[in-house]
Design a protein around this motif. Structure first.
Motif, PDB file in Angstrom:
ATOM      1  N   ILE A   4      48.198  19.484  36.140  1.00 14.05           N
ATOM      2  CA  ILE A   4      47.255  20.103  36.693  1.00 14.05           C
ATOM      3  C   ILE A   4      46.817  21.402  35.677  1.00 14.05           C
ATOM      4  CG2 ILE A   4      48.436  21.967  37.827  1.00 14.05           C
ATOM      5  CD1 ILE A   4      46.334  21.656  40.224  1.00 14.05           C
ATOM      6  N   ALA A   5      45.180  21.283  35.494  1.00 13.95           N
ATOM      7  CA  ALA A   5      44.654  22.116  34.624  1.00 13.95           C
ATOM      8  C   ALA A   5      44.236  23.519  35.178  1.00 13.95           C
ATOM      9  CB  ALA A   5      43.493  21.639  34.019  1.00 13.95           C
ATOM     10  N   LEU A   6      44.838  24.594  34.787  1.00 13.01           N
ATOM     11  CA  LEU A   6      44.562  25.920  35.591  1.00 13.01           C
ATOM     12  C   LEU A   6      43.721  26.927  34.899  1.00 13.01           C
ATOM     13  CD1 LEU A   6      48.239  26.838  36.367  1.00 13.01           C
ATOM     14  CD2 LEU A   6      46.644  25.446  37.595  1.00 13.01           C
ATOM     15  N   CYS A   7      42.669  27.437  35.582  1.00 13.89           N
ATOM     16  CA  CYS A   7      42.031  28.585  35.070  1.00 13.89           C
ATOM     17  C   CYS A   7      42.360  29.752  35.963  1.00 13.89           C
ATOM     18  CB  CYS A   7      40.499  28.069  35.414  1.00 13.89           C
ATOM     19  SG  CYS A   7      39.777  27.406  34.026  1.00 13.89           S
ATOM     20  N   ILE A   8      42.167  31.068  35.419  1.00  7.17           N
ATOM     21  CA  ILE A   8      42.440  32.165  36.210  1.00  7.17           C
ATOM     22  C   ILE A   8      41.285  32.906  35.785  1.00  7.17           C
ATOM     23  CG2 ILE A   8      43.852  34.269  36.297  1.00  7.17           C
ATOM     24  CD1 ILE A   8      46.175  32.709  35.346  1.00  7.17           C
ATOM     25  N   ALA A   9      40.755  33.351  36.973  1.00 11.32           N
ATOM     26  CA  ALA A   9      39.330  33.895  37.005  1.00 11.32           C
ATOM     27  C   ALA A   9      39.475  35.401  37.339  1.00 11.32           C
ATOM     28  CB  ALA A   9      38.359  33.246  37.953  1.00 11.32           C
ATOM     29  N   GLY A  10      39.213  36.481  36.739  1.00  8.58           N
ATOM     30  CA  GLY A  10      39.286  37.802  37.297  1.00  8.58           C
ATOM     31  C   GLY A  10      37.880  38.058  37.577  1.00  8.58           C
ATOM     32  N   ASN A  11      37.621  38.043  38.887  1.00  7.32           N
ATOM     33  CA  ASN A  11      36.383  38.158  39.470  1.00  7.32           C
ATOM     34  C   ASN A  11      35.739  39.560  39.675  1.00  7.32           C
ATOM     35  OD1 ASN A  11      34.059  36.784  40.281  1.00  7.32           O
ATOM     36  ND2 ASN A  11      34.712  36.707  42.427  1.00  7.32           N
ATOM     37  N   LYS A  12      34.676  39.676  39.917  1.00  7.65           N
ATOM     38  CA  LYS A  12      33.987  40.953  40.222  1.00  7.65           C
ATOM     39  C   LYS A  12      33.848  41.972  39.117  1.00  7.65           C
ATOM     40  CE  LYS A  12      35.245  40.863  44.960  1.00  7.65           C
ATOM     41  NZ  LYS A  12      35.846  41.479  46.234  1.00  7.65           N
ATOM     42  N   ILE A  13      33.772  41.226  37.795  1.00 12.77           N
ATOM     43  CA  ILE A  13      33.922  42.319  36.473  1.00 12.77           C
ATOM     44  C   ILE A  13      32.540  43.188  36.875  1.00 12.77           C
ATOM     45  CG2 ILE A  13      35.351  40.984  35.227  1.00 12.77           C
ATOM     46  CD1 ILE A  13      32.402  40.022  33.873  1.00 12.77           C
ATOM     47  N   ASP A  14      31.679  42.910  37.555  1.00 20.82           N
ATOM     48  CA  ASP A  14      30.576  43.999  37.837  1.00 20.82           C
ATOM     49  C   ASP A  14      31.155  45.297  38.566  1.00 20.82           C
ATOM     50  OD1 ASP A  14      30.035  43.413  40.950  1.00 20.82           O
ATOM     51  OD2 ASP A  14      30.877  41.843  39.945  1.00 20.82           O
ATOM     52  N   LEU A  15      32.349  45.512  38.774  1.00 21.91           N
ATOM     53  CA  LEU A  15      32.876  46.512  39.180  1.00 21.91           C
ATOM     54  C   LEU A  15      33.983  46.943  38.284  1.00 21.91           C
ATOM     55  CD1 LEU A  15      33.829  45.598  43.013  1.00 21.91           C
ATOM     56  CD2 LEU A  15      31.801  46.898  42.168  1.00 21.91           C
ATOM     57  N   GLU A  16      33.857  46.637  37.025  1.00 19.49           N
ATOM     58  CA  GLU A  16      34.550  47.080  35.984  1.00 19.49           C
ATOM     59  C   GLU A  16      35.336  48.543  36.101  1.00 19.49           C
ATOM     60  OE1 GLU A  16      35.480  44.792  33.360  1.00 19.49           O
ATOM     61  OE2 GLU A  16      36.821  46.388  32.908  1.00 19.49           O
ATOM     62  N   LYS A  17      34.469  49.430  36.771  1.00 22.31           N
ATOM     63  CA  LYS A  17      34.766  51.023  36.909  1.00 22.31           C
ATOM     64  C   LYS A  17      35.934  50.975  37.319  1.00 22.31           C
ATOM     65  CE  LYS A  17      30.353  52.963  35.966  1.00 22.31           C
ATOM     66  NZ  LYS A  17      29.198  53.333  36.900  1.00 22.31           N
ATOM     67  N   GLU A  18      36.052  50.089  38.408  1.00 23.74           N
ATOM     68  CA  GLU A  18      37.299  50.372  39.530  1.00 23.74           C
ATOM     69  C   GLU A  18      38.212  49.087  39.206  1.00 23.74           C
ATOM     70  OE1 GLU A  18      35.491  49.673  43.605  1.00 23.74           O
ATOM     71  OE2 GLU A  18      33.609  50.171  42.567  1.00 23.74           O
ATOM     72  N   ARG A  19      38.605  48.779  37.799  1.00 23.61           N
ATOM     73  CA  ARG A  19      39.419  47.828  37.483  1.00 23.61           C
ATOM     74  C   ARG A  19      40.847  48.294  37.778  1.00 23.61           C
ATOM     75  NH1 ARG A  19      40.420  43.476  34.333  1.00 23.61           N
ATOM     76  NH2 ARG A  19      38.321  42.909  33.552  1.00 23.61           N
ATOM     77  N   HIS A  20      41.603  47.507  38.188  1.00 22.85           N
ATOM     78  CA  HIS A  20      43.014  47.884  38.398  1.00 22.85           C
ATOM     79  C   HIS A  20      44.065  46.889  38.089  1.00 22.85           C
ATOM     80  CE1 HIS A  20      41.860  50.803  41.514  1.00 22.85           C
ATOM     81  NE2 HIS A  20      43.078  51.387  41.307  1.00 22.85           N
ATOM     82  N   VAL A  21      43.524  45.532  37.304  1.00 22.87           N
ATOM     83  CA  VAL A  21      44.238  44.841  36.643  1.00 22.87           C
ATOM     84  C   VAL A  21      43.655  44.906  35.119  1.00 22.87           C
ATOM     85  CG1 VAL A  21      45.031  42.291  36.473  1.00 22.87           C
ATOM     86  CG2 VAL A  21      44.350  43.333  38.652  1.00 22.87           C
ATOM     87  N   PRO A  22      44.819  45.320  34.352  1.00 21.78           N
ATOM     88  CA  PRO A  22      44.325  45.518  32.833  1.00 21.78           C
ATOM     89  C   PRO A  22      44.112  44.125  31.991  1.00 21.78           C
ATOM     90  CG  PRO A  22      46.309  46.576  33.395  1.00 21.78           C
ATOM     91  CD  PRO A  22      46.035  46.100  34.557  1.00 21.78           C
ATOM     92  N   VAL A  23      42.960  43.903  31.356  1.00 22.54           N
ATOM     93  CA  VAL A  23      42.408  42.971  30.509  1.00 22.54           C
ATOM     94  C   VAL A  23      43.710  42.424  29.987  1.00 22.54           C
ATOM     95  CG1 VAL A  23      41.080  41.934  28.929  1.00 22.54           C
ATOM     96  CG2 VAL A  23      40.017  43.632  30.607  1.00 22.54           C
ATOM     97  N   ALA A  24      44.540  43.119  29.280  1.00 25.77           N
ATOM     98  CA  ALA A  24      45.578  42.740  28.370  1.00 25.77           C
ATOM     99  C   ALA A  24      46.439  41.967  29.222  1.00 25.77           C
ATOM    100  CB  ALA A  24      45.936  43.666  27.463  1.00 25.77           C
ATOM    101  N   ASP A  25      47.000  42.489  30.268  1.00 23.69           N
ATOM    102  CA  ASP A  25      47.898  41.913  31.200  1.00 23.69           C
ATOM    103  C   ASP A  25      47.587  40.465  31.799  1.00 23.69           C
ATOM    104  OD1 ASP A  25      49.123  44.368  30.895  1.00 23.69           O
ATOM    105  OD2 ASP A  25      49.428  44.732  33.066  1.00 23.69           O
TER     106      ASP A  25
END
Lengths: 766, 216
Positions: free
Chosen positions: B119-140
């Motif tokens: 199975i091919a997997l994609c992970i989508a970090g959604n709601k980047i319009d709320l970047e200010k409230e980001r809790h999941v670091p991009v690098a992680d």
């Protein structure tokens, strides 16, 4: 845009019809006009009103529809001062738009008029304040439809407190003593009407949606309402009702403090007293504590149904709304009634899994009996129209850990497998759950199981014949999931605020309510169960040990290892929704056991039917394919006769080499593993042989080397003897240092590239 | 065998599942992607267990059937029924919610365990319009995705960013996989040594000790 609106017209048709039936204004007009028919002379040839445009007025956006109204006789014109009701009602004078005759409009008589075109106003969106105003106006016109939509959906855009305050405000504004400018401009009669309707709305609200006010421990809204009813509205009846509710809830909530289920709990007791089944005597003779195999299938189905019905009836309808249900709250209070039904669903699925896997030493034939029993319980649930537990049981049977037990499944009698297939077809994803929706339509609120339903097959009928005589009126318990998804879809697809001006998209609420109303009807139907609940069953259910997914998969692999050539999912016995027998499969999956090819087994047979059934798998006959699988298993195991390495039925010799030792040649040590040794003990023995006994056992792992360069890591706390894959020609193992978790990650992916859990009991070959 | 294979005029049919916690915006992502469809058909019927999208990638026709489990996330046992036989999965989390990212990890674990690399997997970090409230670091998120062989995308259904690219990439990888598999099955590779099997047991449960030699 327009097209979308045309589409959304359908619901209004019904709504409008309702309004016509209910609006007293309308009926008054009808009296004047003699037989008035709204039958179509419409240009479109239907009685559909068509969208004319939008109108914005005082915080409300209306969709204006045009409708032709035909007269039979000369009629009297309506009084020209008819109050315009803007919610969704026909407007007559002065907005009549056209006439088929040129009759003068001056007189009271519209003689010779054949038809007129009228405007109908339907609220599209409005400010909260205006919606509350409409609420009271709707009450005046006995327009229960608007009130129902509002009361069942308002929680998605505001709070009970806010609405309550707005209503109180409206009442106060209409009081005779109020001196505000807006108040003064109102006529006395209007004021009276408003006050009356506010009272009616409040009463109806408390009656229909009491759970809105259930806010333990202090019930602030209900207290406010009570005070207001007592001091301002001087409504003794309502005051008393509030008081009694608070009192009762306080008692109940104290008792069931942690119990999150609200309201409707009084139903339980009434259901208890109504029981008509007489299972009790039979039950009493049974041994305690009860065992699964001792319980009758229909008894289990009934007990599950009792639980489901109780929970389903308690579902607070607005909790199903996408906005409320999807909230990722950390606390459990939100949509708790819906959650309770889902929890029950999960519990039943786990129960199925636990009963099947609970004893890994069971013979395949005995395990198959348990599966068969569950299939029959599922069938009983179907007969009871309990689609929630039905789906839960089917899901349990299709869980990875059960699904992959091929040897067990082949031991399930064919006719039971056929029943299983047919039951699964109910929830086939084909055509967007067409089968399930159809059943719900036909049987949802009907009192009996629909015998003619296409889904019901001969086998089911045969089986249900037995029950025919005892066929008692049933309710229906739907599988709530499809409703929740549909509601989520509406929630995501429609904006809450179309114009970004704070106007609430009421059209969306209407669509949501269509679904909520269905659930409510089903809830009513669910009252038709008359089952006596047996506390022992609950006790048994609570007593069954539930496994986590990991645990059950592990057990499953101990029970039945797979052949190394076939990853578990490839030879799916059950496809989506369990639809096995296809008429026109688009996807063709090869059933050959070749290892790596899965997608290459895909063929396209039809190009022009894209969506429905796109993923259906072709399977000509379940039984034949099962036997193919059986033969493939037996052939693979016949390759590995019981070799001398098994020194006795309880011990065997394995060869263990050390990682990174290969430069010294293929050195290995033979180790005797007995049937009671777990991984740490075996590793300890091996380390000892390599004179590394000072090293910590936990930093090593034991890996069985399999043909084709495959490997299997023996789990840390596993019984090695039973975990060994003895289909390998040589029992060779490698002892290697564990990787730290950070190193592990990239490897994990590759490792899992072919999951073949090959733990096999020695007994399976003996 | 059949159309997935090496024929020239071929079309691919893929099943893609969307998985993730409730309210991470799964449905919005799909609806955004198949938008042209939803106005007329899907929305008006309000019923869609899956939505479809047709693509043309380098002359290859691709039909995606996108399955969305929205609203049924809590029905625990349903997962396998949805993802079994799917070619691709999009695991959606909400960048403002760490728990939703943890949930994605759980899904990856389960999918890899059950379906391996098929199975091919994609992970989508959604709601980047709320970047200010980001809790999941991009690098992680990105390093995690790389470590499990998934592609990570930053998406927002609201502003329609990253979604098209994600589905396109996933489709391409699914095509690759299918072609690879066809190739492999003919040449029966017998190479790298790293294929191992692991039993992920968080809480190992030992079934009834020894002596369980019931014959079958």
């Amino acid at each position: 845009m327009r097209e979308a609106m045309e589409h959304s017209l359908k619901p209004y048709k019904t709504l409008l019809r309702k309004f016509e039936g209910m609006s007293p204004i309308f009926s008054r007009k009808q009296k004047n006009r003699q037989p008035l028919k709204t039958k179509s002379t419409n240009t479109r040839g239907t009685d559909n009103p068509h969208l004319w445009g939008e109108e914005i007025k005082d915080g409300v956006v209306y969709n204006v529809y045009l409708r032709k109204v035909k007269y039979f006789n000369s009629v009297t014109a309506p009084p020209s001062n008819t109050t315009r009701n803007p919610i969704s009602r026909t407007n007559t004078d002065p907005q009549l738009l056209s006439y088929s005759t040129t009759a003068s409009l001056s007189g009271e008589e519209y003689s010779g008029i054949q038809w007129e075109t009228r405007r109908e106003y339907v609220i599209k969106s409005a400010t909260l304040e205006r919606l509350v105003e409409e609420l009271t106006q709707a009450m005046n016109h006995m327009d229960s439809s608007f009130i129902n939509i509002f009361l069942n959906t308002y929680q998605s855009f505001t709070s009970t407190e806010k609405i309550l305050n707005l209503l109180i405000q409206r009442y106060t504004l209409a009081s005779d003593r109020h001196s505000g400018s807006k108040s003064r401009s109102m006529k006395k009669g209007t004021k009276l009407l408003i006050r009356k309707s506010v009272q009616s709305v409040l009463t109806m609200w408390l009656d229909e949606n009491p759970s809105d006010f259930r806010e333990p421990p202090n019930y602030p809204c209900l207290t406010t309402l009570m005070e207001f009813a007592k001091n301002t509205m001087l409504n003794k009846e309502l005051t008393e009702r509030c008081r009694r509710k608070i009192e009762r809830w306080k008692n109940e909530d104290e008792i069931t403090d942690s119990d999150s289920v609200c309201s409707g709990s009084s139903m339980n007791s009434s259901a208890d007293s109504q029981f008509t089944f007489s299972i009790v005597e039979e039950v009493d003779n049974m041994m305690n504590p009860r065992e699964f195999h001792q319980m009758e299938e229909d008894y289990i189905a009934e007990q599950l149904t009792y639980m489901d019905a109780t929970l389903f009836r308690q579902v607070v309808i607005p909790h199903c709304l996408g906005t409320l249900w999807s909230k990722r709250d950390k606390e459990d209070s939100i949509a708790s009634t819906v959650k309770a039904t889902v929890e029950q669903f999960n519990k039943v699925s786990y129960l199925v899994i636990s009963t099947i896997l609970g004893d890994p030493t069971l013979k395949a034939s005995l395990r198959a009996k348990i599966i068969t029993k569950w299939i029959h319980i599922a069938q009983e649930c179907r007969n009871l129209k309990n689609f929630s537990s039905l789906k839960a049981i089917l899901s349990g049977l299709q869980a990875n850990c059960i699904h992959r037990l091929r040897r067990t499944w082949t031991a399930v009698p064919k006719d039971s497998v056929v029943i299983f297939e047919e039951l699964s077809e109910i929830f086939s994803h084909e055509n967007n759950h067409e089968a399930w929706r159809e059943i719900l339509m036909k049987e949802g609120t009907a009192k009996f199981v629909d015998k003619s339903s296409t889904i019901r097959s001969r086998t089911m009928r045969r089986k249900s014949l037995k029950k025919e005589l005892s066929s008692i009126v049933h309710g229906t318990i739907p599988y709530l999931g499809t409703f929740l998804t549909d509601l989520m879809m509406i929630h995501s697809a429609y904006p809450d605020d179309i114009l970004q001006n704070g106007y609430i998209n009421f059209e969306k609420k209407r669509k949501e309510f269509e679904l909520l109303a269905q659930i409510r009807l089903l809830q009513k139907a669910a009252q038709n169960y008359h089952i006596h609940s047996d506390k022992d069953f609950q006790k048994w259910m609570d007593g069954v040990k539930i496994y986590t997914d990991e645990q059950s998969y592990h057990l499953s692999c101990i029970i039945e290892p797979l052949s190394p050539k076939t990853p578990s999912h490839k030879k799916s016995q059950f496809s989506f929704g369990g639809t096995w027998r296809r008429r026109s499969a688009i996807f063709h999956w090869s059933s050959s056991g070749s290892s790596t090819s899965s997608e290459d087994g895909v063929s396209v047979s039809s190009s022009d039917s894209p969506a429905p059934g796109l993923m259906r798998m072709s399977r000509s006959s379940s039984c034949s394919s099962l036997s193919i699988e059986l033969s493939s298993i037996s052939s693979s195991s016949s390759l590995t006769p019981l070799s001398p390495r098994y020194l006795s039925p309880t011990s065997c010799a394995i060869k263990v080499s050390m990682e990174n030792n290969s430069d010294q040649g293929n050195i290995y040590k033979s180790i005797l593993v007995n049937h009671e040794e777990h991984t740490p003990a075996v590793i300890a023995t091996a380390l000892c042989k390599y004179q590394k006994d000072e090293e910590p056992i936990s930093s090593y792992e034991l890996v069985q080397l399999l043909p084709d360069d495959e490997e299997m890591v023996i789990p840390d706390k596993c019984n090695v003897f039973y975990a060994i894959n003895q289909s390998a020609p040589d029992l060779t193992f490698e002892l290697r240092k564990k990787q730290s978790p950070s190193e592990k990650r990239p490897v994990l992916k590759k490792r899992n590239s072919r999951i073949k859990l090959l733990i096999k009991k020695k007994s399976s070959t003996s | 065998m059949a159309a997935g294979g090496t024929g020239s005029a071929k079309s691919f049919n893929f099943k893609v599942v969307l998985l993730g916690e409730g309210a991470v915006g799964k449905t919005s992502v799909v609806l955004r992607y198949v938008e042209n469809k939803f106005n007329e058909k899907h929305i008006s019927t309000l019923q869609a267990s899956f939505l479809t999208k047709k693509l043309n990638i380098g002359g290859k026709r691709v039909n995606l059937a996108i399955w969305d489990t929205a609203g049924q996330e809590r029905f625990h046992a349903l997962g396998p029924i949805y993802y079994r036989d799917s070619n691709g999965a999009i695991l959606v989390y909400d960048i403002t919610d760490e728990d939703s990212f943890q949930k994605v990890k759980n899904w990856v674990k389960e999918l890899r365990k059950m379906l391996g690399n098929d199975i091919a997997l994609c992970i989508a970090g959604n709601k980047i319009d709320l970047e200010k409230e980001r809790h999941v670091p991009v690098a992680d998120a990105e390093s995690y995705a790389a470590s499990v062989g998934a592609k990570h995308f930053h998406t927002t259904a609201k502003l329609n960013k990253g979604i098209e690219e994600m589905f396109l990439d996933l489709s391409k990888r699914m095509i690759e996989r299918q072609s690879e598999d066809t190739h492999k099955s003919t040449t029966t590779s017998r190479s790298n040594r790293t294929k191992t099997v692991t039993i992920v047991d968080d809480e190992p449960e030992q079934p009834s000790g020894g002596g369980c030699c019931g014959s079958s």
